[in-house]
Design a protein around this motif. Sequence first.
Motif, short mmCIF file in Angstrom:
data_model
loop_
_atom_site.label_atom_id
_atom_site.label_comp_id
_atom_site.label_asym_id
_atom_site.label_seq_id
_atom_site.Cartn_x
_atom_site.Cartn_y
_atom_site.Cartn_z
N PRO A 148 -3.92 4.71 -6.87
CA PRO A 148 -2.78 5.60 -6.59
C PRO A 148 -2.15 5.29 -5.23
N SER A 149 -0.95 5.82 -5.02
CA SER A 149 -0.17 5.47 -3.82
C SER A 149 -0.75 6.09 -2.56
N THR A 150 -1.80 5.46 -2.07
CA THR A 150 -2.41 5.86 -0.81
C THR A 150 -2.53 4.63 0.08
N THR A 151 -2.57 4.84 1.39
CA THR A 151 -2.72 3.74 2.33
C THR A 151 -4.04 3.88 3.07
N LEU A 152 -4.74 2.77 3.24
CA LEU A 152 -5.99 2.74 3.98
C LEU A 152 -5.85 1.81 5.17
N ALA A 153 -6.69 2.01 6.18
CA ALA A 153 -6.61 1.19 7.39
C ALA A 153 -6.91 -0.27 7.10
N VAL A 154 -7.70 -0.54 6.05
CA VAL A 154 -8.10 -1.92 5.73
C VAL A 154 -7.06 -2.64 4.89
N ASP A 155 -6.02 -1.94 4.47
CA ASP A 155 -5.03 -2.57 3.59
C ASP A 155 -4.40 -3.80 4.22
N LYS A 156 -4.06 -3.70 5.51
CA LYS A 156 -3.39 -4.83 6.15
C LYS A 156 -4.34 -6.01 6.34
N VAL A 157 -5.64 -5.74 6.41
CA VAL A 157 -6.61 -6.83 6.49
C VAL A 157 -6.71 -7.52 5.13
N PHE A 158 -6.76 -6.74 4.05
CA PHE A 158 -6.78 -7.30 2.71
C PHE A 158 -5.49 -8.06 2.41
N ALA A 159 -4.37 -7.58 2.95
CA ALA A 159 -3.09 -8.24 2.70
C ALA A 159 -3.06 -9.65 3.29
N LEU A 160 -3.88 -9.90 4.31
CA LEU A 160 -3.93 -11.24 4.91
C LEU A 160 -4.37 -12.28 3.88
N PHE A 161 -5.20 -11.86 2.93
CA PHE A 161 -5.74 -12.81 1.95
C PHE A 161 -4.64 -13.35 1.05
N TYR A 162 -3.75 -12.48 0.56
CA TYR A 162 -2.75 -12.98 -0.39
C TYR A 162 -1.44 -13.40 0.27
N THR A 163 -1.21 -13.03 1.54
CA THR A 163 0.01 -13.48 2.21
C THR A 163 -0.20 -14.70 3.09
N ILE A 164 -1.43 -14.93 3.55
CA ILE A 164 -1.67 -16.02 4.50
C ILE A 164 -2.80 -16.95 4.04
N ILE A 165 -3.96 -16.39 3.72
CA ILE A 165 -5.13 -17.23 3.44
C ILE A 165 -4.96 -18.04 2.16
N THR A 166 -4.52 -17.39 1.08
CA THR A 166 -4.34 -18.12 -0.19
C THR A 166 -3.31 -19.23 -0.10
N LEU A 180 6.26 4.47 1.32
CA LEU A 180 6.14 5.72 0.59
C LEU A 180 5.53 6.81 1.48
N LYS A 181 4.63 6.42 2.35
CA LYS A 181 3.98 7.37 3.25
C LYS A 181 4.97 7.99 4.22
N LEU A 182 6.05 7.25 4.56
CA LEU A 182 7.04 7.73 5.53
C LEU A 182 8.17 8.51 4.88
N ALA A 183 8.30 8.43 3.58
CA ALA A 183 9.41 9.10 2.90
C ALA A 183 9.25 10.62 2.99
N CYS A 184 10.34 11.30 3.27
CA CYS A 184 10.29 12.76 3.39
C CYS A 184 10.65 13.42 2.06
N THR A 185 9.86 13.06 1.03
CA THR A 185 10.01 13.65 -0.30
C THR A 185 8.72 13.39 -1.05
N ASP A 186 8.57 14.04 -2.18
CA ASP A 186 7.39 13.81 -3.01
C ASP A 186 7.50 12.42 -3.66
N THR A 187 6.43 11.62 -3.52
CA THR A 187 6.47 10.23 -3.98
C THR A 187 5.45 9.95 -5.08
N HIS A 188 4.90 10.98 -5.70
CA HIS A 188 3.88 10.75 -6.73
C HIS A 188 4.44 9.97 -7.92
#
Length: 319
Positions: A259-277, A183-191
């Motif tokens: 809301p549809s925002t991205t944070l730098a820690v998102d990919k670290v948190f994603a490790l928990f549900y894609t790999i650790i669990t 969504l961050k890369l899309a060249c349109t309003d994504t709200h």
Amino acid sequence: MENRNNVTVFILLGLSQNEIVQRVSFVLFLLIYMVIVLGNLLIVVTVKSSQHLQTPMYFFLSVLSFVDICYSSATVPKLIVDLLAEGKTISYRGCITQLFSVHIFGCTEILILTVMAYDRYVAICKPLRYTAIMNQRWCSQMVVASWLGGFGHSMVQTLLTTQLPFCGPNEIDHYFCDIYPLLKLACTDTHVVGALVVANTGMIALGCFLILLISYVIILVALRTHSSQDRRKALSTCTSHITVVVLLFGPCLFIYIRPSTTLAVDKVFALFYTIITPMLNPIIYTLRNTIILCLFSWVTHTDTIPQQAWSPLSSPLLL
């Protein structure tokens, strides 16, 4: 609006740009992925091969293990390859395929965990009707419904993404293709799309999380009428299960309920549900369980399984 899409390839920035960190991560995630595949595959084979484990509880466990293998395979192999690759790229179609795979297996896992909580609730709160309620047909229908729910959820996410125009930057600050970084890369309003993602992913995760917590509260209240030994087993088991639930749902809710925002820690948190669990599930659901004895019996062709472990009431307590 016409769907303008000038981007054919995305660049995945991954977890880190540090070469030393990448090499260490390569070894670490390769070992973890081997544990995930071998551990969960061992559960599937053992449950299917042993007559002692033909119960609803272990049927759901084998399905969960299969989903864990698929879920981790949607992201980890690509992550491992990219850690040593010069160009961490993925095609547009490959990105959409990965997005679909992550969400269908992730949502299915959440729904299977909810079904397993229902199984434990029936076994403990309605033990005399357990066999009648949790028959093979009903168990199969719940698993099919979980897969259909995951498919429907993933289709919504995928269709929302494919309607977006990508005509500019193509760097994804993540180790896999997910909805918010795209969504961050899309060249349109994504709200509006972002709100739909919260309604779709966030509400499913929150709803199932609340159902799981309520089921544990009901189970613990019901256990007041059981023996102290059963209560100790249940408390010990629920602690382990809640740990897995928190590791899975906590990061999911952190990422998808906002809301549809991205944070730098998102990919670290994603490790928990894609790999650790997926790595922890075989440990939580087997080391505390008589499935280990059944595996030993299956390998050595000896009957070492305590027969009292297979009653509807005691099985969830031992799990």
